[in-house]
Design an enzyme around this catalytic site. Structure first.
Site, PDB file in Angstrom:
ATOM      1  N   LYS A   1     -11.018 -24.306 -20.395  1.00 50.86           N
ATOM      2  CA  LYS A   1     -12.142 -24.163 -21.328  1.00 50.86           C
ATOM      3  C   LYS A   1     -11.885 -24.979 -22.593  1.00 50.86           C
ATOM      4  CE  LYS A   1     -10.425 -19.769 -23.253  1.00 50.86           C
ATOM      5  NZ  LYS A   1     -10.296 -20.140 -24.652  1.00 50.86           N
TER       6      LYS A   1
ATOM      7  N   ASP B   1      -5.749 -17.424 -21.876  1.00 52.88           N
ATOM      8  CA  ASP B   1      -4.941 -18.371 -22.676  1.00 52.88           C
ATOM      9  C   ASP B   1      -3.489 -17.955 -22.893  1.00 52.88           C
ATOM     10  OD1 ASP B   1      -7.459 -19.427 -22.777  1.00 52.88           O
ATOM     11  OD2 ASP B   1      -7.641 -19.434 -24.958  1.00 52.88           O
TER      12      ASP B   1
ATOM     13  N   CYS C   1      -9.819 -16.139 -29.214  1.00 53.83           N
ATOM     14  CA  CYS C   1     -10.377 -16.386 -27.872  1.00 53.83           C
ATOM     15  C   CYS C   1     -10.728 -15.104 -27.131  1.00 53.83           C
ATOM     16  CB  CYS C   1      -9.425 -17.256 -27.069  1.00 53.83           C
ATOM     17  SG  CYS C   1      -9.360 -18.940 -27.727  1.00 53.83           S
TER      18      CYS C   1
HETATM   19  C1  C5J Z   1      -6.813 -18.710 -28.704  1.00 51.22           C
HETATM   20  C2  C5J Z   1      -6.530 -19.976 -30.718  1.00 51.22           C
HETATM   21  N1  C5J Z   1      -6.550 -18.754 -27.399  1.00 51.22           N
HETATM   22  N2  C5J Z   1      -6.160 -18.928 -31.432  1.00 51.22           N
HETATM   23  N3  C5J Z   1      -6.743 -19.873 -29.384  1.00 51.22           N
HETATM   24  O1  C5J Z   1      -7.057 -17.654 -29.253  1.00 51.22           O
HETATM   25  O2  C5J Z   1      -6.689 -21.037 -31.261  1.00 51.22           O
END
Ligand code: C5J
Length: 221
Positions: free
Chosen positions: A130, A25, A163
């Site tokens: 995802k 991400d 995540c």
């Molecule tokens: C991730 C989030 N990628 N913090 N998303 O950690 O909402």
């Protein structure tokens, strides 16, 4: 086999042929000034400090022939893959699908949803989209890794306690050995970052191992 002697709680041994670098991400909306993350009042500097070490690790992993897999959190434009429990969370007008500074928030195809330029996937590198926090939930990641006989994961990306943590827990339950690179994962909240890493390595490595990217760079061919 290569060994990262400085990993905690104990040295981490991996075979590059069965190891993937997982980049979670690293999306503009989480990392870039003027993005969605910053519009919520977050200090994106806490996440941006991961870009330089991760750029070096990514180059080394590619040179060593490791499988590289990128992920992106986000949803279909009609939000049909976003459960109401997730959709209804967050500040009104700053929810998933709402217009954000870099396009609709967490919607696939929008500028902010994509990966930062510094870490752009190379042609042929899998990008796993995802809908959840974990990279295994409702994706083909497990099948992709199984097909490539991957057993070990070098885990990087954002955010440490969301995540990254969810994915490491999912991976651990599926039998993958995860080494989380402390300088290549980041959180808007330094305390969550520190404790998140401690939780991974605690109790004899209950979810996996933790090291710095320089410890891996030192052993990669
Ligand atoms: C991730 C989030 N990628 N913090 N998303 O950690 O909402």
């Amino acid at each position: 086999m290569l060994t990262v002697a400085a990993a905690r709680p104990i040295p981490y041994t991996f075979d590059p042929a069965t190891t993937a670098l997982l980049v979670i991400d690293m999306q503009r909306d989480f990392l870039e000034p003027g993005g969605f993350g910053e519009s919520l009042g977050n200090d994106v500097g806490q996440l941006r400090r991961t870009i330089a070490p991760l750029t070096r690790l990514l180059a080394a992993a590619r040179a060593a022939g490791l499988t590289v897999v990128h992920t992106r959190e986000g949803h279909l434009p009609d939000l049909s893959d976003c459960p109401p429990a997730k959709l209804n969370r967050g500040l009104p007008s700053k929810r998933i699908g709402d217009p954000g500074p870099k396009g609709r928030i967490l919607v696939r195809g929008e500028y902010g949803h994509d990966i930062v330029d510094e870490l752009a996937p190379l042609p042929g590198e899998p990008v796993v989209d995802k809908p959840g926090k974990g990279a295994f939930h409702a994706t083909g990641l497990d099948a992709l890794l199984t097909e490539r006989t991957i057993h070990s994961l070098l885990v990087t990306g954002v955010t440490t306690e969301v995540c990254v943590h969810t994915t490491v827990r999912e991976a651990n339950d599926r039998g993958y050995e995860c080494l989380v690179l402390a300088d290549c994962v980041g959180s808007y909240f330094p305390e969550f970052h520190r404790v998140g890493l401690d939780m991974i390595a605690a109790q004899g490595g209950i979810f996996g191992w933790v090291a710095d990217s320089t410890d891996v760079l030192a052993v990669l061919p």
